[in-house]
Design an enzyme around this catalytic site. Structure first.
Site, PDB file in Angstrom:
ATOM      1  CG  ASP A 197      -2.134   0.883   1.613  1.00 14.37           C
ATOM      2  OD1 ASP A 197      -2.705   0.866   0.699  1.00 14.37           O
ATOM      3  OD2 ASP A 197      -2.109   1.536   2.246  1.00 14.37           O
ATOM      4  CE1 TYR A 315      -6.090   6.552  -0.279  1.00 19.50           C
ATOM      5  CE2 TYR A 315      -4.499   6.563   2.265  1.00 19.50           C
ATOM      6  CZ  TYR A 315      -5.862   5.841   1.095  1.00 19.50           C
ATOM      7  OH  TYR A 315      -5.379   4.841   1.382  1.00 19.50           O
ATOM      8  CG  HIS A 369      -4.767  -3.539   1.616  1.00 23.00           C
ATOM      9  ND1 HIS A 369      -4.536  -3.205   0.624  1.00 23.00           N
ATOM     10  CD2 HIS A 369      -5.367  -2.402   2.466  1.00 23.00           C
ATOM     11  CE1 HIS A 369      -3.672  -1.485   0.526  1.00 23.00           C
ATOM     12  NE2 HIS A 369      -4.124  -1.332   1.824  1.00 23.00           N
TER      13      HIS A 369
END
Length: 395
Positions: A197, A315, A369
């Protein structure tokens, strides 16, 4: 404490750290839980399909909150965290910004131990790697452990300091801080970076920009899709799921990338709101459903450390990566990749080969994930196999 002997080449001594949330903060938390109200049941919240296509269910959240109130014991979680050596260490960049980085470590006493830094993402935390570290503690003693394992809370997360409030903090800044920590621990001659990630982006930056990072292992997509390349059946199925994810489950990322201040305020005011936001991700992004205790651990760490509003800044960077080519993140060092089919943004091996010097890869039929949390034995085996192939590195 075992595994706590700082390597002799360290240029600074990190400060030992113990997690200890004050009783007053725990009492306030219980008050906030008692006063928090769940939204009324709706058609959407009464749906309980496994994909959570309309969001978290009323039944799951009601049960989770009840358990949090009446059965969950934070002190047990503290004891588990504190059973590992914990540290904090400070670094200051050229702009004068200070970063106080928390990390868990297993230090080896072997002079040829391989230094490895494990980098989490969102809504992950350092604790997702603890099951793998448990395996290492059972398998090795401090004198036989073949690795130095460093698990930092990246800037803004958990017990690390937050990003700057006066200037923008980017993933490049965070990677710099991680590299500085590794060098200060005596690993300037070389270390291996592993990430998933957001941690994958950080690992790639480390491998592309810092000499001390000699090899990189990733498990997440970190670049634009290349032209059509050959795909196995399992890779194609994973990409089909990714297409559905992009249409039905990506709004959270756009919100966190474009309105981080607003969502930060919303999730910081109410522990139930925070639990629903990150609990949904643990449930829907995992191949094997995590236990409620694992989710409550994560939510509790986020809540007690006031993490959520200060952790979503990456982000803005990662959204740029999704929509723009970033060739500077090409990894010329030995690159390894583990393909887990239920990762939210999986990358076929042939794609990964276009993004670096891919020398090792493995395709799994299970795993999502939070692979290190879901399948710590498999995750650790991949890491050990990759490290064994590329270390010592070739100059």
């Amino acid at each position: 404490m075992q595994y706590a002997q700082i390597p002799p080449g360290a240029s600074s001594q990190p400060t030992p750290f113990q997690v200890s949330i004050p009783d007053s903060q725990l009492a306030r938390f219980q008050q906030q839980l008692a006063l928090a109200e769940l939204a009324p049941a709706t058609y959407e919240s009464l749906q309980e399909d496994e994909s959570l296509s309309l969001g978290i269910s009323h039944a799951w959240l009601s049960n989770a909150v009840h358990t949090w109130k009446t059965q969950y014991d934070w002190r047990q979680t503290e004891t588990r965290i504190n059973s590992f050596p914990n540290y904090q260490t400070a670094v200051t960049d050229e702009a004068g910004r200070d970063y106080n980085i928390h990390f868990v470590a297993l230090f080896s006493e072997k002079p040829d131990a391989i230094p490895i830094v494990l980098l989490h993402g969102w809504p992950g935390i350092f604790m997702e790697f603890l099951p793998a570290l448990d395996i290492l503690r059972r398998r090795y003693t401090p004198s036989t452990l073949p690795y130095h394992i460093i698990v930092p809370s990246i800037v803004g997360y958990c017990f690390s300091s937050g990003p700057s409030t006066t200037s923008n903090t980017t993933l490049l800044d965070v990677a710099w801080a991680i590299n500085e920590v590794m060098i200060s621990l005596g690993f300037g001659a070389g270390y291996l970076a592993q990430g998933g990630d957001i941690g994958s982006y950080l690992a790639r930056i480390l491998g592309s920009k810092y000499e001390a990072c000699k090899a990189v292992h990733c498990k997440s997509k970190t670049s634009n899709d290349p032209p059509s390349l050959s795909l196995s059946e399992i890779e194609q199925a994973a990409l089909d799921r990714t297409g559905l994810f992009s249409m039905t489950n990506f709004a959270y990322a756009l919100e966190q990338a474009t309105r981080p201040a607003t969502i930060g305020f919303v999730l910081s005011t109410n522990p139930v709101a925070l639990l629903s936001w990150i609990g949904e991700k643990y449930l829907s992004w995992s191949d094997q459903t995590p236990s409620l205790s694992v989710i409550l651990d994560a939510a509790s760490v986020y809540w007690f450390t006031k993490t959520i509003a200060r952790c979503i800044y990456p982000y803005r960077d990662t959204l740029q990566v999704l929509y723009h080519d970033l060739p500077e993140y090409f990894v010329p060092k030995p690159l390894g990749f583990s393909f887990f089919p239920y990762e939210i943004l999986p990358a076929p091996i042939s794609w990964v080969r276009t993004t670096g010097n891919l020398v090792w890869s493995r395709i799994h039929t299970e795993g999502g994930h939070f692979a290190a949390l879901e399948r710590p034995d498999v995750f650790l085996q991949d890491l050990e196999d990759f490290a064994g192939q590329v270390w010592p590195w070739s100059e």
